[in-house]
Scaffold this motif. Structure first.
Motif, short mmCIF file in Angstrom:
data_model
loop_
_atom_site.label_atom_id
_atom_site.label_comp_id
_atom_site.label_asym_id
_atom_site.label_seq_id
_atom_site.Cartn_x
_atom_site.Cartn_y
_atom_site.Cartn_z
N LEU A 62 0.96 -1.26 0.04
CA LEU A 62 0.17 0.32 -0.34
C LEU A 62 0.80 1.22 -0.22
O LEU A 62 0.29 2.96 -0.44
CB LEU A 62 -1.01 -0.28 1.39
N VAL A 102 -4.92 -0.93 6.90
CA VAL A 102 -5.56 -0.01 6.21
C VAL A 102 -5.59 1.12 6.71
O VAL A 102 -4.86 2.24 6.23
CB VAL A 102 -6.57 -0.51 5.84
N ASN A 103 -6.41 1.08 7.55
CA ASN A 103 -6.49 2.31 8.11
C ASN A 103 -5.60 3.18 8.48
O ASN A 103 -5.14 4.29 8.53
CB ASN A 103 -7.70 2.44 9.80
N ARG A 106 -3.87 4.49 5.66
CA ARG A 106 -5.06 5.76 5.32
C ARG A 106 -4.31 7.32 6.39
O ARG A 106 -4.14 7.84 5.95
CB ARG A 106 -6.05 5.40 5.29
N ASN A 107 -4.47 6.49 7.47
CA ASN A 107 -3.32 7.58 8.23
C ASN A 107 -2.18 8.29 7.93
O ASN A 107 -2.34 9.43 7.88
CB ASN A 107 -3.59 7.63 10.74
N GLN A 109 -1.01 8.48 5.45
CA GLN A 109 -0.98 8.62 3.84
C GLN A 109 -1.20 10.24 3.78
O GLN A 109 -1.56 11.68 3.37
CB GLN A 109 -1.67 8.18 3.26
N ARG A 110 -2.46 10.53 4.33
CA ARG A 110 -2.98 12.08 5.37
C ARG A 110 -1.81 12.33 5.79
O ARG A 110 -2.11 13.93 5.20
CB ARG A 110 -5.08 11.50 5.55
#
Length: 138
Positions: A62, A102-103, A106-107, A109-110
């Motif tokens: 990812l 996954v979470n 995403r955190n 990447q943000r």
């Protein structure tokens, strides 16, 4: 006659290991979770050993960065051990852990997007604060 624990395949005898039912897997998983929640270091090591490769590989896939994937993997297992007592068992432990991966990705990447956006300075703002560049004749 062959022993009930052996099967003949292509002329070779293969020992039948027996099938593991889903209820056995769930019971084993529940026992491991229970041991982890009580603070059993061996159980925690067993849980990490069972899932660390897949957690790292998913994070690497990812993110595309091995150092970031390693960092995320550590954060994932910290999160797993902090919240394991709230695991409801509505899914497999593996599924729950992968969702945490996954979470966390995403955190991350943000966070990178916000940081990059904060580092970007518009040319107009730069010219207001620093003035225009002097022209040279060279």
């Amino acid at each position: 006659m062959l022993d009930s624990m052996q099967i003949q395949l292509s002329g070779a005898l293969v020992k039948n290991a027996g099938a593991i039912s889903w209820s056995d897997v769930d019971a084993r998983e529940a026992a491991l979770i229970g041991r982890c929640v009580t603070g059993d270091d061996a159980a925690c090591s067993e849980l990490v050993a069972a899932h660390q490769r897949t957690v790292f590989n998913l994070a690497l896939h990812l993110l595309g960065d091995p150092a970031e994937a390693l960092d995320i993997s550590q954060e994932v297992f910290l999160r797993v051990f902090r919240t394991l007592s709230r695991f409801r068992g509505q899914s497999a432990l593996r599924t729950w852990i992968y969702r945490i991966v996954v979470n966390q990705v995403r955190n991350r990447q943000r966070w990178w997007r916000r940081r990059r956006r904060a580092d970007i300075i518009s040319l107009d703002d730069h010219l207001k604060h620093c003035g225009d560049l002097e022209a040279t004749h060279e």
